[in-house]
Design an enzyme around this catalytic site. Structure first.
Site, PDB file in Angstrom:
ATOM      1  N   CYS A   1       0.783  -1.284   0.074  1.00  9.97           N
ATOM      2  CA  CYS A   1       0.127   0.105   0.090  1.00  9.97           C
ATOM      3  C   CYS A   1       0.896   1.330  -0.057  1.00  9.97           C
ATOM      4  CB  CYS A   1      -0.923   0.165   1.228  1.00  9.97           C
ATOM      5  SG  CYS A   1      -1.692  -1.461   1.461  1.00  9.97           S
TER       6      CYS A   1
HETATM    7  N1  GLN Z   1      -0.945  -6.637   4.444  1.00  8.67           N
HETATM    8  C1  GLN Z   1      -1.774  -5.450   4.156  1.00  8.67           C
HETATM    9  C2  GLN Z   1      -3.151  -5.596   3.501  1.00  8.67           C
HETATM   10  O1  GLN Z   1      -3.293  -7.049   3.179  1.00  8.67           O
HETATM   11  C3  GLN Z   1      -1.249  -4.286   3.854  1.00  8.67           C
HETATM   12  C4  GLN Z   1      -0.807  -4.581   2.318  1.00  8.67           C
HETATM   13  C5  GLN Z   1       0.122  -3.432   1.868  1.00  8.67           C
HETATM   14  O2  GLN Z   1       0.620  -2.713   2.405  1.00  8.67           O
HETATM   15  N2  GLN Z   1      -0.150  -3.447   0.574  1.00  8.67           N
HETATM   16  O3  GLN Z   1      -4.064  -4.929   3.328  1.00  8.67           O
END
Ligand code: GLN
Length: 232
Positions: A2
């Site tokens: 993210c």
């Molecule tokens: N692991 C978290 C999720 O599944 C954050 C993912 C991310 O940082 N892309 O939302």
């Protein structure tokens, strides 16, 4: 993984932070420039802001780039303290609003950019979702934000593959960790931006080195190295 953004400063509109900049979160939702893991962030978005000290959230599982309701309302959403994120869900994690940052304990808003083995986290009944980020947020809330750096170093030593970039705010402070992914800081005349990646090409953006804790208050920005706990 993210992308997230935090703001502490003057009262500004949410759109000026995430929709208007040339490489803001809206563009990062389909074309991030510095993302190391994942190609785009299409699994939802969240905007959290403090309204007279009260954290409020608006979250969605739809891609940010096409959200016409947010586009319409964001210019009217104004705050001195904002935490916003776009999500690229980790494989196996739920695609629900409850798994979408920012998470809250009623006092703090918190976003996690990364991944962590849920097996190394203490079982907590307060997590909003079984998503790793929601469980990590519940762990951080229960231990207290004052020990955020120690908590991240500890979890990082228990799960060497974890990426633990946290961004949290309580209305008067921003706290962030850099652990496995990117973070940049922009000191503006009217406040400070922390962001997974710069939202424009201003030469004032400064990259934060890996394994650091960043704190932003009205007094300024401090960066402290995060060391793994002794004996690990
Ligand atoms: N692991 C978290 C999720 O599944 C954050 C993912 C991310 O940082 N892309 O939302």
């Amino acid at each position: 993984m993210c992308r997230h953004l935090g703001w502490l400063g003057a009262d500004v509109s949410v759109s000026s932070l995430i929709l208007d900049p040339p490489f803001g979160l809206r563009v990062q939702s389909y074309s991030p420039r510095r993302q190391k893991h994942g190609l785009l962030n299409a699994d939802g978005w969240g905007v959290g802001f403090f309204d007279d000290g009260v954290p409020r959230r608006w979250r969605s599982t739809a891609p940010l780039w096409g959200d016409t309701s947010l586009e319409s309302v964001a210019p009217a959403l104004r705050s001195r303290c904002v935490v916003a994120a776009v999500r690229s869900a980790t494989v196996g994690m739920p695609l629900d609003v409850s798994a979408t940052a920012p998470f809250t304990d009623g006092q703090w808003l918190l976003s996690h950019n990364g991944v962590v083995d849920r097996g190394v986290l203490p079982l907590t009944s307060t997590a909003e979702s079984v998503c790793d980020s929601a469980m990590l947020a519940a762990t951080i809330f229960s231990l207290g934000l004052e020990v955020l750096g120690e908590t991240i170093a500890q979890i990082g030593s228990l799960d060497p593959n974890a990426r633990l970039n946290i961004l949290a705010a309580n209305g008067s402070r921003l706290l962030a960790t850099v652990w496995g992914d990117t973070l940049s800081v922009l000191r503006r005349d009217d406040g400070v931006v922390l962001a997974s990646e710069p939202y424009d090409d201003d030469s004032e953006w400064e990259g934060v080195p890996d394994r650091h804790l960043v704190e932003v208050t009205a007094k300024g920005v401090t960066m402290t190295p995060l060391d793994e706990p002794k004996g690990s």
